[in-house]
Design a protein around this motif. Structure first.
Motif, PDB file in Angstrom:
ATOM      1  N   ASP A  67      52.547  35.521  35.766  1.00 31.05           N
ATOM      2  CA  ASP A  67      53.726  35.898  36.558  1.00 31.05           C
ATOM      3  C   ASP A  67      54.867  34.893  36.416  1.00 31.05           C
ATOM      4  OD1 ASP A  67      52.627  38.268  37.611  1.00 31.05           O
ATOM      5  OD2 ASP A  67      51.562  37.146  39.149  1.00 31.05           O
ATOM      6  N   CYS A  68      54.914  34.177  35.294  1.00 32.26           N
ATOM      7  CA  CYS A  68      55.998  33.227  35.090  1.00 32.26           C
ATOM      8  C   CYS A  68      57.277  33.962  34.695  1.00 32.26           C
ATOM      9  CB  CYS A  68      55.627  32.186  34.039  1.00 32.26           C
ATOM     10  SG  CYS A  68      55.308  32.848  32.386  1.00 32.26           S
ATOM     11  N   ASP A  69      58.411  33.297  34.864  1.00 30.63           N
ATOM     12  CA  ASP A  69      59.690  33.932  34.573  1.00 30.63           C
ATOM     13  C   ASP A  69      60.030  33.821  33.087  1.00 30.63           C
ATOM     14  OD1 ASP A  69      60.526  31.301  34.203  1.00 30.63           O
ATOM     15  OD2 ASP A  69      61.551  31.189  36.140  1.00 30.63           O
ATOM     16  N   ASN A  70      61.153  34.446  32.709  1.00 33.75           N
ATOM     17  CA  ASN A  70      61.559  34.458  31.299  1.00 33.75           C
ATOM     18  C   ASN A  70      61.826  33.065  30.754  1.00 33.75           C
ATOM     19  OD1 ASN A  70      61.371  37.222  30.817  1.00 33.75           O
ATOM     20  ND2 ASN A  70      63.366  37.283  29.797  1.00 33.75           N
ATOM     21  N   GLN A  71      62.285  32.168  31.625  1.00 34.64           N
ATOM     22  CA  GLN A  71      62.549  30.796  31.181  1.00 34.64           C
ATOM     23  C   GLN A  71      61.258  30.115  30.754  1.00 34.64           C
ATOM     24  OE1 GLN A  71      64.678  28.411  34.047  1.00 34.64           O
ATOM     25  NE2 GLN A  71      64.686  26.598  32.748  1.00 34.64           N
ATOM     26  N   ALA A  72      60.190  30.313  31.533  1.00 37.79           N
ATOM     27  CA  ALA A  72      58.897  29.724  31.177  1.00 37.79           C
ATOM     28  C   ALA A  72      58.317  30.396  29.939  1.00 37.79           C
ATOM     29  CB  ALA A  72      57.930  29.836  32.353  1.00 37.79           C
ATOM     30  N   ILE A  73      58.499  31.713  29.824  1.00 33.04           N
ATOM     31  CA  ILE A  73      58.021  32.420  28.637  1.00 33.04           C
ATOM     32  C   ILE A  73      58.732  31.896  27.392  1.00 33.04           C
ATOM     33  CG2 ILE A  73      58.003  34.656  27.468  1.00 33.04           C
ATOM     34  CD1 ILE A  73      57.507  35.950  30.205  1.00 33.04           C
ATOM     35  N   ALA A  74      60.044  31.689  27.493  1.00 27.47           N
ATOM     36  CA  ALA A  74      60.800  31.164  26.359  1.00 27.47           C
ATOM     37  C   ALA A  74      60.350  29.750  26.008  1.00 27.47           C
ATOM     38  CB  ALA A  74      62.296  31.181  26.677  1.00 27.47           C
ATOM     39  N   ALA A  75      60.081  28.933  27.028  1.00 32.53           N
ATOM     40  CA  ALA A  75      59.608  27.572  26.775  1.00 32.53           C
ATOM     41  C   ALA A  75      58.246  27.591  26.086  1.00 32.53           C
ATOM     42  CB  ALA A  75      59.530  26.796  28.091  1.00 32.53           C
ATOM     43  N   ALA A  76      57.372  28.489  26.531  1.00 34.10           N
ATOM     44  CA  ALA A  76      56.045  28.593  25.929  1.00 34.10           C
ATOM     45  C   ALA A  76      56.146  29.006  24.461  1.00 34.10           C
ATOM     46  CB  ALA A  76      55.188  29.581  26.716  1.00 34.10           C
ATOM     47  N   PHE A  77      56.992  29.975  24.165  1.00 36.01           N
ATOM     48  CA  PHE A  77      57.148  30.402  22.775  1.00 36.01           C
ATOM     49  C   PHE A  77      57.790  29.316  21.921  1.00 36.01           C
ATOM     50  CE2 PHE A  77      56.064  34.717  24.000  1.00 36.01           C
ATOM     51  CZ  PHE A  77      55.459  35.183  22.838  1.00 36.01           C
ATOM     52  N   GLY A  78      58.680  28.533  22.509  1.00 38.93           N
ATOM     53  CA  GLY A  78      59.277  27.441  21.753  1.00 38.93           C
ATOM     54  C   GLY A  78      58.244  26.435  21.285  1.00 38.93           C
ATOM     55  N   ALA A  79      57.319  26.087  22.199  1.00 38.23           N
ATOM     56  CA  ALA A  79      56.272  25.121  21.856  1.00 38.23           C
ATOM     57  C   ALA A  79      55.224  25.739  20.945  1.00 38.23           C
ATOM     58  CB  ALA A  79      55.625  24.597  23.129  1.00 38.23           C
ATOM     59  N   ALA A  80      54.739  26.942  21.289  1.00 41.06           N
ATOM     60  CA  ALA A  80      53.696  27.588  20.484  1.00 41.06           C
ATOM     61  C   ALA A  80      54.229  28.028  19.128  1.00 41.06           C
ATOM     62  CB  ALA A  80      53.138  28.798  21.227  1.00 41.06           C
ATOM     63  N   GLY A  81      55.512  28.384  19.068  1.00 44.04           N
ATOM     64  CA  GLY A  81      56.116  28.849  17.826  1.00 44.04           C
ATOM     65  C   GLY A  81      56.601  27.750  16.927  1.00 44.04           C
ATOM     66  N   GLY A  82      56.492  26.487  17.373  1.00 40.34           N
ATOM     67  CA  GLY A  82      56.785  25.359  16.505  1.00 40.34           C
ATOM     68  C   GLY A  82      58.240  25.020  16.330  1.00 40.34           C
ATOM     69  N   TYR A  83      59.133  25.556  17.183  1.00 43.91           N
ATOM     70  CA  TYR A  83      60.545  25.224  17.025  1.00 43.91           C
ATOM     71  C   TYR A  83      61.105  24.431  18.200  1.00 43.91           C
ATOM     72  CZ  TYR A  83      61.302  29.501  19.840  1.00 43.91           C
ATOM     73  OH  TYR A  83      61.284  30.473  20.815  1.00 43.91           O
ATOM     74  N   ARG A  84      60.251  24.022  19.119  1.00 42.70           N
ATOM     75  CA  ARG A  84      60.613  23.124  20.203  1.00 42.70           C
ATOM     76  C   ARG A  84      59.516  22.081  20.350  1.00 42.70           C
ATOM     77  NH1 ARG A  84      64.601  25.394  19.305  1.00 42.70           N
ATOM     78  NH2 ARG A  84      65.982  26.568  20.699  1.00 42.70           N
ATOM     79  N   ASP A  85      59.834  20.981  21.020  1.00 46.84           N
ATOM     80  CA  ASP A  85      58.858  19.916  21.234  1.00 46.84           C
ATOM     81  C   ASP A  85      57.649  20.454  21.978  1.00 46.84           C
ATOM     82  OD1 ASP A  85      57.586  17.560  22.701  1.00 46.84           O
ATOM     83  OD2 ASP A  85      59.073  16.535  21.457  1.00 46.84           O
ATOM     84  N   PRO A  86      56.430  20.065  21.582  1.00 44.65           N
ATOM     85  CA  PRO A  86      55.235  20.530  22.288  1.00 44.65           C
ATOM     86  C   PRO A  86      55.255  20.229  23.782  1.00 44.65           C
ATOM     87  CG  PRO A  86      54.605  19.481  20.225  1.00 44.65           C
ATOM     88  CD  PRO A  86      56.076  19.267  20.389  1.00 44.65           C
ATOM     89  N   GLU A  87      55.998  19.199  24.172  1.00 50.81           N
ATOM     90  CA  GLU A  87      56.066  18.840  25.588  1.00 50.81           C
ATOM     91  C   GLU A  87      56.781  19.895  26.424  1.00 50.81           C
ATOM     92  OE1 GLU A  87      54.510  16.268  27.016  1.00 50.81           O
ATOM     93  OE2 GLU A  87      53.678  15.910  25.022  1.00 50.81           O
ATOM     94  N   THR A  88      57.470  20.826  25.773  1.00 48.86           N
ATOM     95  CA  THR A  88      58.139  21.892  26.525  1.00 48.86           C
ATOM     96  C   THR A  88      57.173  22.997  26.941  1.00 48.86           C
ATOM     97  OG1 THR A  88      58.758  23.069  24.482  1.00 48.86           O
ATOM     98  CG2 THR A  88      60.324  21.450  25.346  1.00 48.86           C
TER      99      THR A  88
END
Length: 348
Positions: A316-337
């Protein structure tokens, strides 16, 4: 301490699949062999001194497994893993790239979970199941595999669940990791990891069967008819875009409207490489779509992106958290995000 007390211990969970198939009276093969029978067919297992416990968990072809089967498996593994060095899952290869990634998202313990199967059933010459299962057991028992989450072992290669894909309908070398390659190999019965994952992407919730996340593959001349038909019946959507993340211009208003109502993830249908962010600027380009609220999958292929989105929706997380998760899992943002803890130094 006796030698029996220091023997590594691995639990094998059997789910069915080609590795466990035998001939039926009506023709073809179907899952029939028990976990004990699979273990008994492995030459040289006794020489490894690995203690193996077996669990007959399911008896299904890979195509018939559900999300709820995998979440139940994750619970069963968690319940039994405290006194083991690792777990092995045998199943049909049709869905290994999906079940392994879902297990990777759900499995938080230090001990590895290793998924394997077979391309040639036991009735065929050169059946690969015994060799794959032995390699999986050897990997699960090895300390090098700790803190690596879920792995896929096939053809003496060790793959990260988050990267591996089935790439051929019949080849025994079907499992490949296009983005990054294998983590390592089995050499003379011993796992050799040449690369190690530095972070985990665990989600603190379990997805359910009735959450609907669709994948839409964009094709030449796509006019949006299928997209419109599906859009009213899903909780989330993954777009398998052309090239580096592109769609025909006529689809842009539909996708922008959808992204205002449900999470829409933009992936690439190519099978390798990342969604771009800022290279192209035409209507329907990756830059245009991301500016309209779509979320980049990065290096995650559409099938992996669907599993991640399906699992994230359970939180039930919001779009901001979903985007952060994809950034880290997708390899285009720091894993700490990644929205939840990712530290591999913790735990045993």
């Amino acid at each position: 301490m006796s030698s029996a007390e220091i023997r590594p211990r691995v639990i094998v969970f059997a789910l069915g699949g080609t590795i466990a198939m035998s001939r039926t009276s009506t023709g073809g093969v179907a899952p029939a062999l028990s976990a004990d029978q699979l273990i008994a067919a492995i030459p040289g297992l006794g020489d490894t001194e690995i203690e193996v416990e077996v669990v007959d968990f399911r008896q299904l072809p890979g195509a018939s497994l559900k999300v709820s089967d995998v979440t139940a498996l994750a619970d069963a593994i968690d319940d039994r893993l405290a006194n083991a060095d690792g777990a092995v899952v045998t199943q049909g290869t049709d869905t290994i790239e999906e079940t392994a990634y879902l297990l990777d998202l759900l499995h938080t313990a230090a001990q590895p979970v290793v998924v394997t199967g077979a391309m040639r059933n036991p009735t065929l010459a050169g059946a690969d199941g015994p060799a794959n299962l032995l390699a999986a057991i050897q990997t699960a028992a090895d300390p090098q595999a700790r803190h690596q989450g879920c792995l896929v072992v096939f053809g003496d290669e060790i793959h990260a669940a988050r990267r591996v894909r089935k790439t051929h309908t019949t080849s025994t070398a079907t499992f490949q990791s296009a983005n990054g390659g294998p983590l390592g190999y089995i050499v003379e019965g011993h796992p050799r990891l040449l690369n190690h994952l530095t972070h985990r992407t665990n989600v603190p919730a379990k997805p359910v069967d009735d959450t609907r996340v669709a994948i839409m593959t964009i094709v030449l001349g796509d006019d949006g008819t299928t997209l419109r038909a599906v859009s009213e019946h899903v909780d989330g959507l993954v777009i398998a875009g052309l090239g580096a993340g592109h769609v025909p211009a006529d689809l842009v208003p539909i996708l922008e409207n959808l992204a205002s109502r449900i999470p829409v993830v933009l992936a690439c249908r190519t099978g390798a490489g990342s969604v771009l962010e800022s290279t192209y600027g035409f209507p329907g380009s990756e830059r245009d779509l991301l500016s309209r609220g779509l979320i980049s999958a990065g290096y995650l292929d559409p099938i992996k992106a669907r599993i991640l989105l399906h699992t994230l929706l359970a939180t039930d997380c919001d779009n901001q958290a979903i985007a952060a998760a994809f950034g880290a899992a997708g390899g285009y943002r720091d894993p700490e995000t990644w929205p939840w803890p990712t530290d591999l130094s913790e735990g045993n």
